[in-house]
Design a protein around this motif. Structure first.
Motif, PDB file in Angstrom:
ATOM      1  N   LYS A  55     -12.654 -85.592  -5.866  1.00 19.95           N
ATOM      2  CA  LYS A  55     -13.877 -84.886  -5.514  1.00 19.95           C
ATOM      3  C   LYS A  55     -14.044 -83.641  -6.381  1.00 19.95           C
ATOM      4  O   LYS A  55     -13.148 -82.800  -6.450  1.00 19.95           O
ATOM      5  CB  LYS A  55     -13.825 -84.482  -4.040  1.00 19.95           C
ATOM      6  N   PRO A  56     -15.190 -83.532  -7.089  1.00 19.72           N
ATOM      7  CA  PRO A  56     -15.383 -82.384  -7.976  1.00 19.72           C
ATOM      8  C   PRO A  56     -15.318 -81.062  -7.230  1.00 19.72           C
ATOM      9  O   PRO A  56     -15.905 -80.904  -6.166  1.00 19.72           O
ATOM     10  CB  PRO A  56     -16.790 -82.630  -8.553  1.00 19.72           C
ATOM     11  N   LYS A  57     -14.605 -80.109  -7.794  1.00 18.80           N
ATOM     12  CA  LYS A  57     -14.490 -78.774  -7.225  1.00 18.80           C
ATOM     13  C   LYS A  57     -15.110 -77.769  -8.184  1.00 18.80           C
ATOM     14  O   LYS A  57     -15.271 -78.038  -9.372  1.00 18.80           O
ATOM     15  CB  LYS A  57     -13.020 -78.431  -6.968  1.00 18.80           C
ATOM     16  N   HIS A  58     -15.445 -76.612  -7.662  1.00 21.65           N
ATOM     17  CA  HIS A  58     -16.110 -75.613  -8.489  1.00 21.65           C
ATOM     18  C   HIS A  58     -15.149 -75.008  -9.511  1.00 21.65           C
ATOM     19  O   HIS A  58     -13.964 -74.830  -9.238  1.00 21.65           O
ATOM     20  CB  HIS A  58     -16.713 -74.502  -7.622  1.00 21.65           C
ATOM     21  N   ALA A  59     -15.685 -74.752 -10.697  1.00 20.99           N
ATOM     22  CA  ALA A  59     -14.918 -74.026 -11.704  1.00 20.99           C
ATOM     23  C   ALA A  59     -14.851 -72.563 -11.283  1.00 20.99           C
ATOM     24  O   ALA A  59     -15.843 -71.979 -10.833  1.00 20.99           O
ATOM     25  CB  ALA A  59     -15.590 -74.161 -13.071  1.00 20.99           C
ATOM     26  N   VAL A  60     -13.684 -71.957 -11.406  1.00 21.90           N
ATOM     27  CA  VAL A  60     -13.460 -70.589 -10.954  1.00 21.90           C
ATOM     28  C   VAL A  60     -13.517 -69.641 -12.152  1.00 21.90           C
ATOM     29  O   VAL A  60     -12.736 -69.777 -13.098  1.00 21.90           O
ATOM     30  CB  VAL A  60     -12.101 -70.459 -10.238  1.00 21.90           C
ATOM     31  N   THR A  61     -14.452 -68.717 -12.116  1.00 20.68           N
ATOM     32  CA  THR A  61     -14.591 -67.711 -13.166  1.00 20.68           C
ATOM     33  C   THR A  61     -14.122 -66.365 -12.632  1.00 20.68           C
ATOM     34  O   THR A  61     -14.632 -65.888 -11.604  1.00 20.68           O
ATOM     35  CB  THR A  61     -16.050 -67.604 -13.632  1.00 20.68           C
ATOM     36  N   THR A  62     -13.162 -65.763 -13.307  1.00 22.43           N
ATOM     37  CA  THR A  62     -12.648 -64.451 -12.884  1.00 22.43           C
ATOM     38  C   THR A  62     -12.553 -63.529 -14.094  1.00 22.43           C
ATOM     39  O   THR A  62     -12.533 -63.989 -15.246  1.00 22.43           O
ATOM     40  CB  THR A  62     -11.257 -64.577 -12.227  1.00 22.43           C
ATOM     41  N   PHE A  63     -12.467 -62.235 -13.812  1.00 19.03           N
ATOM     42  CA  PHE A  63     -12.341 -61.226 -14.859  1.00 19.03           C
ATOM     43  C   PHE A  63     -10.913 -60.694 -14.845  1.00 19.03           C
ATOM     44  O   PHE A  63     -10.486 -60.056 -13.889  1.00 19.03           O
ATOM     45  CB  PHE A  63     -13.349 -60.095 -14.643  1.00 19.03           C
ATOM     46  N   ASP A  64     -10.176 -60.993 -15.911  1.00 17.47           N
ATOM     47  CA  ASP A  64      -8.796 -60.519 -16.005  1.00 17.47           C
ATOM     48  C   ASP A  64      -8.755 -59.020 -16.262  1.00 17.47           C
ATOM     49  O   ASP A  64      -7.854 -58.320 -15.785  1.00 17.47           O
ATOM     50  CB  ASP A  64      -8.049 -61.268 -17.113  1.00 17.47           C
ATOM     51  N   SER A  65      -9.710 -58.554 -17.043  1.00 15.26           N
ATOM     52  CA  SER A  65      -9.763 -57.116 -17.334  1.00 15.26           C
ATOM     53  C   SER A  65     -11.180 -56.736 -17.741  1.00 15.26           C
ATOM     54  O   SER A  65     -11.917 -57.542 -18.310  1.00 15.26           O
ATOM     55  CB  SER A  65      -8.781 -56.742 -18.460  1.00 15.26           C
ATOM     56  N   VAL A  66     -11.556 -55.533 -17.413  1.00 12.68           N
ATOM     57  CA  VAL A  66     -12.849 -54.979 -17.810  1.00 12.68           C
ATOM     58  C   VAL A  66     -12.608 -53.552 -18.298  1.00 12.68           C
ATOM     59  O   VAL A  66     -11.994 -52.748 -17.597  1.00 12.68           O
ATOM     60  CB  VAL A  66     -13.859 -54.975 -16.641  1.00 12.68           C
ATOM     61  N   THR A  67     -13.092 -53.256 -19.492  1.00 12.75           N
ATOM     62  CA  THR A  67     -12.876 -51.930 -20.076  1.00 12.75           C
ATOM     63  C   THR A  67     -14.198 -51.369 -20.581  1.00 12.75           C
ATOM     64  O   THR A  67     -14.981 -52.075 -21.223  1.00 12.75           O
ATOM     65  CB  THR A  67     -11.878 -52.004 -21.251  1.00 12.75           C
ATOM     66  N   LEU A  86     -23.127 -47.416 -23.832  1.00  7.21           N
ATOM     67  CA  LEU A  86     -21.982 -47.994 -23.130  1.00  7.21           C
ATOM     68  C   LEU A  86     -21.811 -49.454 -23.520  1.00  7.21           C
ATOM     69  O   LEU A  86     -22.778 -50.216 -23.590  1.00  7.21           O
ATOM     70  CB  LEU A  86     -22.179 -47.895 -21.604  1.00  7.21           C
ATOM     71  N   THR A  87     -20.568 -49.834 -23.803  1.00  4.68           N
ATOM     72  CA  THR A  87     -20.215 -51.229 -24.077  1.00  4.68           C
ATOM     73  C   THR A  87     -19.100 -51.631 -23.120  1.00  4.68           C
ATOM     74  O   THR A  87     -18.150 -50.876 -22.916  1.00  4.68           O
ATOM     75  CB  THR A  87     -19.743 -51.421 -25.533  1.00  4.68           C
ATOM     76  N   VAL A  88     -19.244 -52.791 -22.549  1.00  5.60           N
ATOM     77  CA  VAL A  88     -18.238 -53.310 -21.621  1.00  5.60           C
ATOM     78  C   VAL A  88     -17.514 -54.473 -22.289  1.00  5.60           C
ATOM     79  O   VAL A  88     -18.146 -55.469 -22.675  1.00  5.60           O
ATOM     80  CB  VAL A  88     -18.879 -53.765 -20.292  1.00  5.60           C
ATOM     81  N   ASP A  89     -16.213 -54.326 -22.447  1.00  4.33           N
ATOM     82  CA  ASP A  89     -15.379 -55.412 -22.955  1.00  4.33           C
ATOM     83  C   ASP A  89     -14.671 -56.076 -21.776  1.00  4.33           C
ATOM     84  O   ASP A  89     -14.047 -55.392 -20.952  1.00  4.33           O
ATOM     85  CB  ASP A  89     -14.329 -54.881 -23.942  1.00  4.33           C
ATOM     86  N   ASN A 137     -12.838 -63.582 -24.618  1.00  3.05           N
ATOM     87  CA  ASN A 137     -13.230 -62.175 -24.638  1.00  3.05           C
ATOM     88  C   ASN A 137     -14.736 -62.068 -24.849  1.00  3.05           C
ATOM     89  O   ASN A 137     -15.296 -62.735 -25.734  1.00  3.05           O
ATOM     90  CB  ASN A 137     -12.492 -61.427 -25.754  1.00  3.05           C
ATOM     91  N   VAL A 138     -15.375 -61.274 -24.036  1.00  4.19           N
ATOM     92  CA  VAL A 138     -16.821 -61.070 -24.174  1.00  4.19           C
ATOM     93  C   VAL A 138     -17.100 -59.572 -24.213  1.00  4.19           C
ATOM     94  O   VAL A 138     -16.371 -58.765 -23.629  1.00  4.19           O
ATOM     95  CB  VAL A 138     -17.602 -61.713 -23.003  1.00  4.19           C
ATOM     96  N   SER A 139     -18.148 -59.226 -24.927  1.00  3.93           N
ATOM     97  CA  SER A 139     -18.584 -57.826 -25.014  1.00  3.93           C
ATOM     98  C   SER A 139     -20.051 -57.739 -24.606  1.00  3.93           C
ATOM     99  O   SER A 139     -20.874 -58.522 -25.069  1.00  3.93           O
ATOM    100  CB  SER A 139     -18.410 -57.283 -26.439  1.00  3.93           C
TER     101      SER A 139
END
Length: 210
Positions: A55-67, A86-89, A137-139
């Motif tokens: 049964k398909p389950k939801h993909a889990v998206t989490t933030f390991d770090s935010v700077t 301001l830039t958020v990494d 990594n996203v900015s």
């Protein structure tokens, strides 16, 4: 006296024997029906087991770090203006809890401040193996003018913490016995510490549509 032998003439049976052809046809038809029923039953069982076990389950998206990076708050007194840069990494992890691979489409992470959309970052299409986690990594460059439209922004900065929230919608396919389209929505509430410019708290919620 010589006996005369009497020759008996055999009596011919003119009654027709019943034909076995209709019985053979009926038997063949029954066999075909039974085989068809068995095949359909096996297919139904395979689908039920596949959907239940896989049964398909939801993909889990989490933030390991935010700077916070390049945080600059300046006041232009002559023009009575305030400038915010301001830039958020962020390091984002996407986990696939399914027993099969999950192929997802390109999407983006929306960053919000008290309900206002203040920035976004792209997440490019990819594939995650069964029960695997991929990180990226996203900015996000913040739209400073949108922050200033909130009357609570300066009080949040003075208090030392800024509440942010994220919205990520991940759509893709999971191939069980056939391809199933899955849409997973993740919303996270983040608390950013201004002094350390790092993430101090997060709480995420998930919702899946199939």
């Amino acid at each position: 006296m010589e006996e005369e032998a009497t020759r008996q003439t055999p009596v011919m049976n003119t009654r027709k024997q019943p034909s076995t052809e209709p019985k053979r046809r009926w038997r063949g038809r029954n066999i075909c029906l039974i085989i068809t029923a068995v095949v359909i039953l096996l297919a139904v069982i395979a689908v039920v087991v596949g959907v239940t076990l896989f049964k398909p389950k939801h993909a889990v998206t989490t933030f390991d770090s935010v700077t916070l990076r390049d945080f600059d708050l300046s006041i232009d007194a002559p023009r009575l203006a305030v400038h915010v840069n301001l830039t958020v990494d962020a390091r984002v992890s996407v986990t696939n809890p399914n027993r099969l691979g999950f192929k997802y489409d390109s999407t983006s992470v929306l960053l919000r401040y008290r309900g206002l959309n203040i920035g976004d970052a792209p997440i490019f299409a990819g594939e995650i193996g069964a029960r695997e986690t991929t990180s990226m990594n996203v900015s996000v460059t913040i739209f400073g003018d949108r922050l200033l439209t909130s009357s609570q922004f300066f009080s949040d900065v003075i208090s030392g913490v800024v509440p942010l929230s994220t919205y990520t919608r991940l759509t893709g396919k999971v191939h069980i016995l056939f391809k199933i389209r899955v849409k997973s929505v993740t919303t996270c509430d983040l608390v950013i510490n201004i002094a350390s410019t790092t993430l101090s708290k997060q709480s995420c919620h998930f919702h899946t549509n199939i």
